[in-house]
Design an enzyme around this catalytic site. Structure first.
Site, PDB file in Angstrom:
ATOM      1  CD  GLU A 328       2.000   4.349  -0.080  1.00 55.27           C
ATOM      2  OE1 GLU A 328       2.339   5.369   0.556  1.00 55.27           O
ATOM      3  OE2 GLU A 328       1.618   4.382  -1.266  1.00 55.27           O
ATOM      4  CG  ASP A 475      -3.428   1.542  -3.379  1.00 57.51           C
ATOM      5  OD1 ASP A 475      -4.030   1.456  -4.475  1.00 57.51           O
ATOM      6  OD2 ASP A 475      -2.642   2.468  -3.111  1.00 57.51           O
ATOM      7  CG  ASN A 477      -1.858   1.887  -7.310  1.00 63.58           C
ATOM      8  OD1 ASN A 477      -2.214   3.047  -7.129  1.00 63.58           O
ATOM      9  ND2 ASN A 477      -0.851   1.337  -6.643  1.00 63.58           N
TER      10      ASN A 477
END
Length: 588
Positions: A328, A475, A477
């Site tokens: 991100e 990440d 998730n």
């Protein structure tokens, strides 16, 4: 062209006799020449005897004589204008003044040893560093491609106790060879030499690229002077920039302060400190939904990108890492903030964007420990369709059109960098970084994405660079109970795993998958790496090849008390809704 120019250099000294070596007075003006092989023109900048600044652009292949003739004509015009002004200022012009003004001055170029450069020599070969340009009675020392600052910027937000990392771009120079001087605004109490905003006091400790203002500087603006250098004792003209606002008070204790106690020094050459961190993209933090629903407990100013970047740069710099994998990352944040800041701490950055989201992945590596051998970044959806490596998987997915369509709609990417040890060239490492699909019911999509990722990593780490160890950060998730985590750590997933129907029967997708790696989570299975108001859980991992690497230490995560001091993350003391994972690894 450049072969001809090199030949022309041999004719430099064939321009006929000169009146002898040209002296180089101490106060000689500069004639700055910029000549780059990839560009058709060179430029010459100088201040003529009449005081006018001139910027002349000429073809590199043009004979020197034409450039000198143009310069002579320009100088004559300047003389004439200066004479007219002088005539208006006096009742009578001096004897012979008008005639002298109309005369075209002699303009010649001399090589470093004092010989006139032949007029037929091409410009690119003629204008050499150290040559002397004569315009009438005035003489100029030619500086060819001197170090120059092309961009110098300070962050908009300055906090006491947090490093200020300027963005420095230079041509024919490198920031690490530049000379930096930091100044603070002068206070009235500082005594004579005042002048308010225009008066500055040099900071005794401000001689490095990065400067950390102390609490005593709160309320004062900063100024930076950068003198560009090339590492070979050549320095260009200094450039200055002032901060747009004053230093402000910092937030006090931050969640990462206690972690820095474990990472004060860079680990030894036999070890690698790795960091994985979702830093919360500004494109997501600055929405009305984020402010009112996701993070209503966070003070609005603490969601601002300038504020969060102060915290983030201090946090990352304090980890003294060798590898940093970030998710991100806004493109502008990478270019204007993180890359310049971490470059100052010895880290080189690579960026892979997710086109639809305008954010992406960033991988940084320590320059004195690693060099970049190759990059193998992919977009999952594109690779699935076009790379023969994934044909079998793509064919299987064709049996499930709803799932296939959803996979192809995602813009998720995989960043893969092959690095080589700077001290032991036999040691190479494959560093992967990703951010998988986020939806809570998207377990089946994540399984397809990670299957593509592991297949691609097999090609890089087994076929292209046989037997190099893998560090896979990101990440994901996915919690430790998910099919994705199980697949990565066990090497396989059964076709009847519950995650194949994570979004209901309409999106059922059953297929067995395997991969050849022996991967383990280097930081184990923390209680959480993501802590927001409505959710907390472990979603981030640093997976390592356990056949080649082992864990030396895992840097403890912040305590639950630290994480929840301001209810949840992000907060005034923590820049993201995720927590960085940090571990020290070594080759077995």
């Amino acid at each position: 062209m450049w072969q001809r120019l090199r030949a022309a250099l041999g004719r430099l000294r064939a321009g006929g006799p000169a009146p002898g070596p040209v002296p180089v007075p101490a106060g000689m003006e500069r004639a700055v020449v910029r000549c780059v092989p990839a560009e058709p023109k060179l430029s010459v900048r100088l201040v003529l005897p009449d005081g006018s600044a001139r910027h002349m652009q000429r073809d590199q292949e043009e004979p020197l004589g034409r450039a000198l003739a143009r310069l002579a004509a320009t100088a004559a015009k300047g003389r004439a204008k200066a004479a007219k002004k002088s005539k208006k200022a006096r009742a009578e012009p001096g004897e012979g003044e008008e005639a002298a003004a109309a005369a075209v001055p002699a303009v010649r170029l001399f090589s470093r040893d004092g010989l006139a450069v032949a007029e037929e020599v091409p410009n690119a070969a003629a204008w050499q560093d150290g040559a002397v340009l004569q315009v009438g009675e005035a003489r100029y020392r030619v500086e060819r491609n001197p170090p120059a600052v092309t961009e110098l910027r300070l962050p908009r937000s300055l906090l006491a106790g947090f490093p200020v990392c300027p963005k420095v771009s230079a041509e024919f120079a490198a920031p690490r060879h530049c000379v930096f001087r930091w100044y603070r605004q002068r206070r009235p109490a500082d005594g004579e030499g005042g002048g308010g905003d225009a008066a500055w006091v040099e900071e005794a400790e401000g001689t490095e690229r990065v400067f950390t203002p102390c609490n005593a500087l709160v309320g004062l603006r900063l100024k930076l002077r950068c003198t560009p250098g090339d590492g070979e004792q050549r320095y260009g003209q200094p450039c200055e920039v002032e901060s747009s606002g004053p230093v402000e008070a910092g937030p006090g204790a931050c969640t990462f302060d206690s972690r820095h106690l474990y990472t004060r020094k860079v680990c030894g050459h036999g070890s690698v400190r790795a960091v994985s961190y979702n830093i919360l993209a500004d494109t997501y933090a600055q929405t009305e939904f984020s402010r009112t629903v996701l993070y209503p407990y966070c003070a609005p100013y603490a969601l601002e990108i300038d504020y969060r970047q102060n915290l983030l740069k201090k946090e990352l710099a304090g980890y003294s890492a060798d590898l940093i994998c970030l998710q991100e990352v806004d493109k502008s944040v990478f270019v204007d903030s993180l890359a310049p800041a971490l470059d100052a701490f010895g880290l080189e950055g690579l960026f892979k964007i997710k086109e639809k989201q305008h954010e992406g992945l960033a991988t940084f590596y320590r320059r004195d420990k690693f060099s970049l051998l190759s990059q193998h970044d992919i977009v999952f959806s594109e690779a699935l369709l076009s790379d023969p490596l994934h044909k079998e998987l793509c064919d299987k997915l064709g049996e499930y059109p709803a799932v296939r369509e959803k996979v192809l709609q995602r813009s998720s990417v995989l960043q893969v960098s092959v690095l080589q040890s700077a001290t032991d060239p036999s040691k190479k490492i494959c560093v992967a970084n990703t951010h998988l699909y986020w939806h809570p019911k998207g377990g089946n999509i994540r399984l397809i994405q990670i299957a593509v990722a592991l297949s691609h990593l097999k090609h890089v780490a087994c076929d292209l660079h046989p037997s190099i160890p893998v560090i896979f950060c990101g990440d994901f998730n996915s919690t430790p109970s998910s099919g994705t985590y199980s697949f990565i750590s066990s090497g396989g997933i059964a076709e009847d795993h519950e995650d194949w129907v994570s979004n209901g029967e309409e999106e059922r997708c059953n297929m067995p998958l395997t991969h050849p790696f022996k991967l383990q989570s280097a930081c184990g299975e923390p209680a959480y790496t993501n802590y927001v108001g409505g959710f907390h859980g472990c979603l981030d991992y640093i997976f390592i090849d356990k056949t080649a690497l082992e864990v030396e230490q895992v840097i403890p995560l912040p305590s639950h008390e630290e994480v929840t001091t301001h209810q949840a993350l992000p907060s005034v003391s923590h820049p993201s809704d995720h927590i960085a994972l940090i571990c020290d690894l070594k080759w077995k």
